[in-house]
Design a protein around this motif. Sequence first.
Motif, PDB file in Angstrom:
ATOM      1  N   ASN A  53       0.791  -1.372   0.053  1.00  0.00           N
ATOM      2  CA  ASN A  53       0.139  -0.200   0.006  1.00  0.00           C
ATOM      3  C   ASN A  53       0.826   1.094  -0.106  1.00  0.00           C
ATOM      4  O   ASN A  53       1.986   1.329   0.457  1.00  0.00           O
ATOM      5  CB  ASN A  53      -0.665   0.085   1.265  1.00  0.00           C
ATOM      6  N   GLY A  55       0.045   5.755   0.827  1.00  0.00           N
ATOM      7  CA  GLY A  55      -0.976   6.490   1.261  1.00  0.00           C
ATOM      8  C   GLY A  55      -1.088   6.514   2.663  1.00  0.00           C
ATOM      9  O   GLY A  55      -0.500   5.698   3.217  1.00  0.00           O
ATOM     10  N   MET A  82       1.505   8.488  -0.717  1.00  0.00           N
ATOM     11  CA  MET A  82       1.004   8.272  -1.993  1.00  0.00           C
ATOM     12  C   MET A  82       1.630   9.243  -3.273  1.00  0.00           C
ATOM     13  O   MET A  82       1.577  10.611  -2.925  1.00  0.00           O
ATOM     14  CB  MET A  82      -0.596   8.447  -2.139  1.00  0.00           C
ATOM     15  N   PHE A  86       0.061   9.454  -8.877  1.00  0.00           N
ATOM     16  CA  PHE A  86      -1.128   8.537  -8.440  1.00  0.00           C
ATOM     17  C   PHE A  86      -2.442   9.343  -8.198  1.00  0.00           C
ATOM     18  O   PHE A  86      -3.497   9.071  -8.719  1.00  0.00           O
ATOM     19  CB  PHE A  86      -0.814   7.653  -7.161  1.00  0.00           C
ATOM     20  N   THR A  87      -2.412  10.189  -7.092  1.00  0.00           N
ATOM     21  CA  THR A  87      -3.332  10.867  -6.628  1.00  0.00           C
ATOM     22  C   THR A  87      -4.037  11.794  -7.920  1.00  0.00           C
ATOM     23  O   THR A  87      -5.223  11.714  -7.996  1.00  0.00           O
ATOM     24  CB  THR A  87      -3.011  11.957  -5.643  1.00  0.00           C
ATOM     25  N   ALA A  90      -5.725   9.229 -10.385  1.00  0.00           N
ATOM     26  CA  ALA A  90      -7.080   8.827  -9.636  1.00  0.00           C
ATOM     27  C   ALA A  90      -8.010  10.022  -9.772  1.00  0.00           C
ATOM     28  O   ALA A  90      -9.500   9.662 -10.135  1.00  0.00           O
ATOM     29  CB  ALA A  90      -6.928   8.326  -8.155  1.00  0.00           C
ATOM     30  N   PRO A 104      -8.107  10.121  -2.991  1.00  0.00           N
ATOM     31  CA  PRO A 104      -8.002   8.842  -2.274  1.00  0.00           C
ATOM     32  C   PRO A 104      -7.201   8.941  -1.061  1.00  0.00           C
ATOM     33  O   PRO A 104      -6.026   9.808  -0.838  1.00  0.00           O
ATOM     34  CB  PRO A 104      -7.329   8.004  -3.334  1.00  0.00           C
ATOM     35  N   CYS A 107      -4.250   3.656  -1.489  1.00  0.00           N
ATOM     36  CA  CYS A 107      -3.848   2.804  -2.630  1.00  0.00           C
ATOM     37  C   CYS A 107      -3.284   1.418  -2.216  1.00  0.00           C
ATOM     38  O   CYS A 107      -2.359   1.500  -1.685  1.00  0.00           O
ATOM     39  CB  CYS A 107      -2.926   3.667  -3.461  1.00  0.00           C
ATOM     40  N   PHE A 199      -7.641   2.655  -5.829  1.00  0.00           N
ATOM     41  CA  PHE A 199      -7.564   3.892  -5.131  1.00  0.00           C
ATOM     42  C   PHE A 199      -9.147   3.983  -4.422  1.00  0.00           C
ATOM     43  O   PHE A 199      -9.981   3.766  -4.792  1.00  0.00           O
ATOM     44  CB  PHE A 199      -7.449   5.001  -5.923  1.00  0.00           C
ATOM     45  N   ARG A 200      -8.746   4.150  -3.051  1.00  0.00           N
ATOM     46  CA  ARG A 200     -10.220   4.072  -2.267  1.00  0.00           C
ATOM     47  C   ARG A 200      -9.985   5.494  -1.321  1.00  0.00           C
ATOM     48  O   ARG A 200      -8.816   5.801  -1.028  1.00  0.00           O
ATOM     49  CB  ARG A 200     -10.328   2.937  -1.419  1.00  0.00           C
TER      50      ARG A 200
END
Length: 203
Positions: A53, A55, A82, A86-87, A90, A104, A107, A199-200
């Motif tokens: 992971n 983030g 993160m 990536f951010t 997403a 998010p 990740c 991504f959540r």
Amino acid sequence: VPPVAVPGLTVLRGLATPQDRALLAAVDTVTAGAPFRHLVTPGGYTMSVAMTNCGRLGWVSDRAGYRYDPRDPQTGRPWPAMPDLFTCLALRAADAAGFADFVPDACLINLYEPGAKLSLHQDRDEGDFTAPIVSVSLGLPATFLFGGLKRTDRQMPVPLIHGDVAVWGGPWRLAYHGVRALKAGTHPLLGARRINLTFRKAV
Ligand code: MD5
Ligand code: FE
């Protein structure tokens, strides 16, 4: 690869391809601090997909259950940050699928080698089901299975190839889904591997 005609699921074909090398370099940075590992389920099975992971929060599983943890249980340290790349990806994908302002905080990075699969499940360990989930596929192609809100609902196979970004949410946020066993093959950038970034918003 045909366009996807599944309600609740948006697949942005190739959205990540122009940045694939930069994304993989960022994955290497993350895994230098938090290596891939095979988690154990509460039932005692070792998952075939290896995970790590980045983030603020990371998804983990062990005999005690599933949870989001601010620290990597393997090192005791916070998860790697993160990467901005990536951010931004997403957020851009969620926006294109109609979910504004997706930020998010977690990740999950999934590593599939041939034979690895993800059994049918729901993503329900998050605190906020109004946020969508964004998934980026890199490397070997996979078949994603998108089901319904009941475990027994019929599943639609959705091919996901290198660079595809999938977004789902709204009424389908709790849909059952899985990934078929990865077929052997060689991808020019990733060899015999598939990497998926999920991504959540965990809290
Ligand atoms: C993956 N990961 O490819 C899968 C799929 C997970 C997980 O399911 O929990 O780590 S990415 C998730 C995804 C993509 C598009 C639609 C849906 C899920 N869905 O409808 O549930 O490693
Ligand atoms: Fe999932």
